[in-house]
Design a protein around this motif. Structure first.
Motif, PDB file in Angstrom:
ATOM      1  N   ALA A   1       0.836  -1.209   0.000  1.00  0.00           N
ATOM      2  CA  ALA A   1       0.000   0.000   0.000  1.00  0.00           C
ATOM      3  C   ALA A   1       0.869   1.257   0.000  1.00  0.00           C
ATOM      4  O   ALA A   1       0.572   2.219  -0.723  1.00  0.00           O
ATOM      5  CB  ALA A   1      -0.928  -0.009   1.208  1.00  0.00           C
ATOM      6  N   ASN A   2       1.932   1.257   0.796  1.00  0.00           N
ATOM      7  CA  ASN A   2       2.838   2.409   0.826  1.00  0.00           C
ATOM      8  C   ASN A   2       3.554   2.594  -0.499  1.00  0.00           C
ATOM      9  O   ASN A   2       3.752   3.721  -0.953  1.00  0.00           O
ATOM     10  CB  ASN A   2       3.846   2.262   1.967  1.00  0.00           C
ATOM     11  CG  ASN A   2       3.221   2.477   3.325  1.00  0.00           C
ATOM     12  OD1 ASN A   2       2.191   3.132   3.450  1.00  0.00           O
ATOM     13  ND2 ASN A   2       3.820   1.898   4.350  1.00  0.00           N
ATOM     14  N   ARG A   3       3.950   1.488  -1.126  1.00  0.00           N
ATOM     15  CA  ARG A   3       4.645   1.568  -2.415  1.00  0.00           C
ATOM     16  C   ARG A   3       3.775   2.183  -3.503  1.00  0.00           C
ATOM     17  O   ARG A   3       4.255   2.962  -4.305  1.00  0.00           O
ATOM     18  CB  ARG A   3       5.041   0.167  -2.906  1.00  0.00           C
ATOM     19  CG  ARG A   3       6.225  -0.442  -2.249  1.00  0.00           C
ATOM     20  CD  ARG A   3       6.532  -1.755  -2.919  1.00  0.00           C
ATOM     21  NE  ARG A   3       7.563  -2.493  -2.200  1.00  0.00           N
ATOM     22  CZ  ARG A   3       8.106  -3.596  -2.630  1.00  0.00           C
ATOM     23  NH1 ARG A   3       7.716  -4.128  -3.776  1.00  0.00           N
ATOM     24  NH2 ARG A   3       9.029  -4.204  -1.928  1.00  0.00           N
ATOM     25  N   VAL A   4       2.519   1.752  -3.557  1.00  0.00           N
ATOM     26  CA  VAL A   4       1.664   2.168  -4.684  1.00  0.00           C
ATOM     27  C   VAL A   4       0.706   3.293  -4.330  1.00  0.00           C
ATOM     28  O   VAL A   4      -0.033   3.765  -5.189  1.00  0.00           O
ATOM     29  CB  VAL A   4       0.906   0.961  -5.283  1.00  0.00           C
ATOM     30  CG1 VAL A   4       1.866  -0.046  -5.886  1.00  0.00           C
ATOM     31  CG2 VAL A   4       0.027   0.282  -4.260  1.00  0.00           C
ATOM     32  N   GLY A   5       0.701   3.725  -3.072  1.00  0.00           N
ATOM     33  CA  GLY A   5      -0.121   4.869  -2.677  1.00  0.00           C
ATOM     34  C   GLY A   5      -1.604   4.590  -2.590  1.00  0.00           C
ATOM     35  O   GLY A   5      -2.428   5.440  -2.921  1.00  0.00           O
ATOM     36  N   ILE A   6      -1.969   3.396  -2.122  1.00  0.00           N
ATOM     37  CA  ILE A   6      -3.367   3.057  -1.943  1.00  0.00           C
ATOM     38  C   ILE A   6      -3.674   3.099  -0.448  1.00  0.00           C
ATOM     39  O   ILE A   6      -2.938   2.525   0.359  1.00  0.00           O
ATOM     40  CB  ILE A   6      -3.675   1.643  -2.505  1.00  0.00           C
ATOM     41  CG1 ILE A   6      -3.425   1.627  -4.009  1.00  0.00           C
ATOM     42  CG2 ILE A   6      -5.120   1.240  -2.214  1.00  0.00           C
ATOM     43  CD1 ILE A   6      -3.535   0.249  -4.656  1.00  0.00           C
ATOM     44  N   PRO A   7      -4.747   3.773  -0.052  1.00  0.00           N
ATOM     45  CA  PRO A   7      -5.075   3.866   1.374  1.00  0.00           C
ATOM     46  C   PRO A   7      -5.446   2.505   1.966  1.00  0.00           C
ATOM     47  O   PRO A   7      -5.934   1.608   1.280  1.00  0.00           O
ATOM     48  CB  PRO A   7      -6.289   4.794   1.414  1.00  0.00           C
ATOM     49  CG  PRO A   7      -6.424   5.388   0.083  1.00  0.00           C
ATOM     50  CD  PRO A   7      -5.675   4.535  -0.886  1.00  0.00           C
ATOM     51  N   LEU A   8      -5.236   2.391   3.277  1.00  0.00           N
ATOM     52  CA  LEU A   8      -5.580   1.190   4.032  1.00  0.00           C
ATOM     53  C   LEU A   8      -6.933   1.348   4.687  1.00  0.00           C
ATOM     54  O   LEU A   8      -7.350   2.455   5.022  1.00  0.00           O
ATOM     55  CB  LEU A   8      -4.542   0.940   5.132  1.00  0.00           C
ATOM     56  CG  LEU A   8      -3.111   0.646   4.688  1.00  0.00           C
ATOM     57  CD1 LEU A   8      -2.168   0.721   5.882  1.00  0.00           C
ATOM     58  CD2 LEU A   8      -3.031  -0.723   4.035  1.00  0.00           C
ATOM     59  N   VAL A   9      -7.609   0.215   4.903  1.00  0.00           N
ATOM     60  CA  VAL A   9      -8.825   0.191   5.705  1.00  0.00           C
ATOM     61  C   VAL A   9      -8.745  -1.038   6.597  1.00  0.00           C
ATOM     62  O   VAL A   9      -8.373  -2.117   6.163  1.00  0.00           O
ATOM     63  CB  VAL A   9     -10.108   0.183   4.834  1.00  0.00           C
ATOM     64  CG1 VAL A   9     -10.210  -1.054   3.979  1.00  0.00           C
ATOM     65  CG2 VAL A   9     -11.347   0.339   5.689  1.00  0.00           C
ATOM     66  N   ALA A  10      -9.036  -0.834   7.895  1.00  0.00           N
ATOM     67  CA  ALA A  10      -9.019  -1.942   8.846  1.00  0.00           C
ATOM     68  C   ALA A  10     -10.426  -2.527   8.941  1.00  0.00           C
ATOM     69  O   ALA A  10     -11.416  -1.804   9.068  1.00  0.00           O
ATOM     70  CB  ALA A  10      -8.568  -1.462  10.218  1.00  0.00           C
ATOM     71  N   THR A  11     -10.525  -3.859   8.863  1.00  0.00           N
ATOM     72  CA  THR A  11     -11.802  -4.564   8.957  1.00  0.00           C
ATOM     73  C   THR A  11     -11.653  -5.691   9.959  1.00  0.00           C
ATOM     74  O   THR A  11     -10.567  -5.954  10.465  1.00  0.00           O
ATOM     75  CB  THR A  11     -12.232  -5.139   7.601  1.00  0.00           C
ATOM     76  OG1 THR A  11     -11.283  -6.136   7.197  1.00  0.00           O
ATOM     77  CG2 THR A  11     -12.343  -4.057   6.533  1.00  0.00           C
ATOM     78  N   SER A  12     -12.756  -6.374  10.230  1.00  0.00           N
ATOM     79  CA  SER A  12     -12.739  -7.524  11.133  1.00  0.00           C
ATOM     80  C   SER A  12     -13.403  -8.685  10.429  1.00  0.00           C
ATOM     81  O   SER A  12     -14.577  -8.594  10.049  1.00  0.00           O
ATOM     82  CB  SER A  12     -13.475  -7.195  12.423  1.00  0.00           C
ATOM     83  OG  SER A  12     -13.452  -8.306  13.290  1.00  0.00           O
ATOM     84  N   ASP A  13     -12.658  -9.763  10.232  1.00  0.00           N
ATOM     85  CA  ASP A  13     -13.189 -10.934   9.540  1.00  0.00           C
ATOM     86  C   ASP A  13     -14.181 -11.637  10.449  1.00  0.00           C
ATOM     87  O   ASP A  13     -13.892 -11.910  11.596  1.00  0.00           O
ATOM     88  CB  ASP A  13     -12.041 -11.873   9.171  1.00  0.00           C
ATOM     89  CG  ASP A  13     -12.428 -12.859   8.091  1.00  0.00           C
ATOM     90  OD1 ASP A  13     -13.577 -12.812   7.629  1.00  0.00           O
ATOM     91  OD2 ASP A  13     -11.565 -13.651   7.700  1.00  0.00           O
TER      92      ASP A  13
END
Length: 193
Positions: free
Chosen positions: A181-193
Motif C-alpha cells: 500500500a505504501n509503495r503504490v499509494g493506496i489507502p488502508l482500511v481496517a476490517t474484522s473478519d
C-alpha cells in the motif's frame, strides 16, 4: 452473529454505521437494512464476492483454487443495483463450488461500489502471503500489480484491507499489505473478519 445483536452492539458502542458482507450472496441485506434503520444506524450493504481466477463461466480447478475473496460495499443505490446484478450472475452463470463473479462483471458493474482488497483468501493477500517465503520481492510486485488493476478500475474507491483477529496468517498479510500500500499509494482500511 445475528443481525439484531450486531445492530444493538453498534448502538451500545455509540457508532453510527455498520456494514454486513455476506459471503457470495446478499441474503441478509433487507433484514440488515431494516434493523439498522430502526435504530438510526447507517447500513452499509456489502458482498464478500467469490471472484473467479479467470472467467466465471469456466468450471475448472478445486473449490479453493476456483475463486478468491473480494469485499464490495454499496456506495449508493446504483451500487446496490450493481451488486444485485453481480450476485445474480454469480449464482446463475458462475456457480462452481460457490457463486463466482469475475473481472468482466466488475468492469461492467463497478459504478457506485467501494472495493476492498479482501481478506487473506483474496488474490491480493495470497500474493502478499507468498512473499513471506522465497522470492519475496517478486511476489510483492505481483501483489502490487493486482492492486494496480483494481485501483485503475475503482480509482479512489479502492482500498487495501488489513485485519487482525489474532491469527498469525492475518499478521503476516498485514505486514506485506502495508508495504505494498505504501509503495503504490493506496489507502488502508481496517476490517474484522
Amino acid at each position: 452473529s445475528s443481525i439484531p445483536k450486531l445492530v444493538q452492539r453498534t448502538v451500545d458502542h455509540g457508532m453510527n454505521a455498520l456494514a454486513l458482507t455476506d459471503h457470495g450472496n446478499l441474503h441478509g441485506a433487507l433484514e440488515f437494512y431494516r434493523a439498522c434503520k430502526s435504530k438510526d444506524i447507517n447500513p452499509v450493504i456489502g458482498y464478500e464476492a467469490y471472484i473467479a481466477a479467470g472467467s466465471r463461466k469456466t468450471k475448472g480447478g478445486s473449490g479453493r483454487d476456483s475463486s478468491y475473496h473480494l469485499t464490495l460495499l454499496c456506495q449508493n443505490a446504483t451500487g446496490f443495483r450493481n451488486l444485485v446484478r453481480m450476485a445474480s450472475a454469480a449464482a446463475l452463470e458462475g456457480f462452481h463450488y460457490k457463486p463466482r463473479i469475475d473481472k468482466e462483471l466488475l468492469e461492467e458493474y463497478n459504478e457506485g461500489i467501494v472495493c476492498l482488497s479482501g481478506c487473506v483468501s483474496s488474490e491480493f493477500s495470497r500474493a502478499v502471503l507468498k512473499a513471506h517465503g522465497n522470492g519475496a520481492e517478486e511476489q510483492l510486485q505481483q501483489a502490487a500489480e493486482v492492486a494496480g488493476w483494481f485501483q485503475k478500475l475503482f480509482g479512489d474507491r479502492y482500498f487495501i484491507e488489513i485485519m487482525n483477529n489474532g491469527l498469525d496468517i492475518q499478521r503476516e498479510q498485514l505486514r506485506g499489505a502495508v508495504e505494498v500500500a505504501n509503495r503504490v499509494g493506496i489507502p488502508l482500511v481496517a476490517t474484522s473478519d
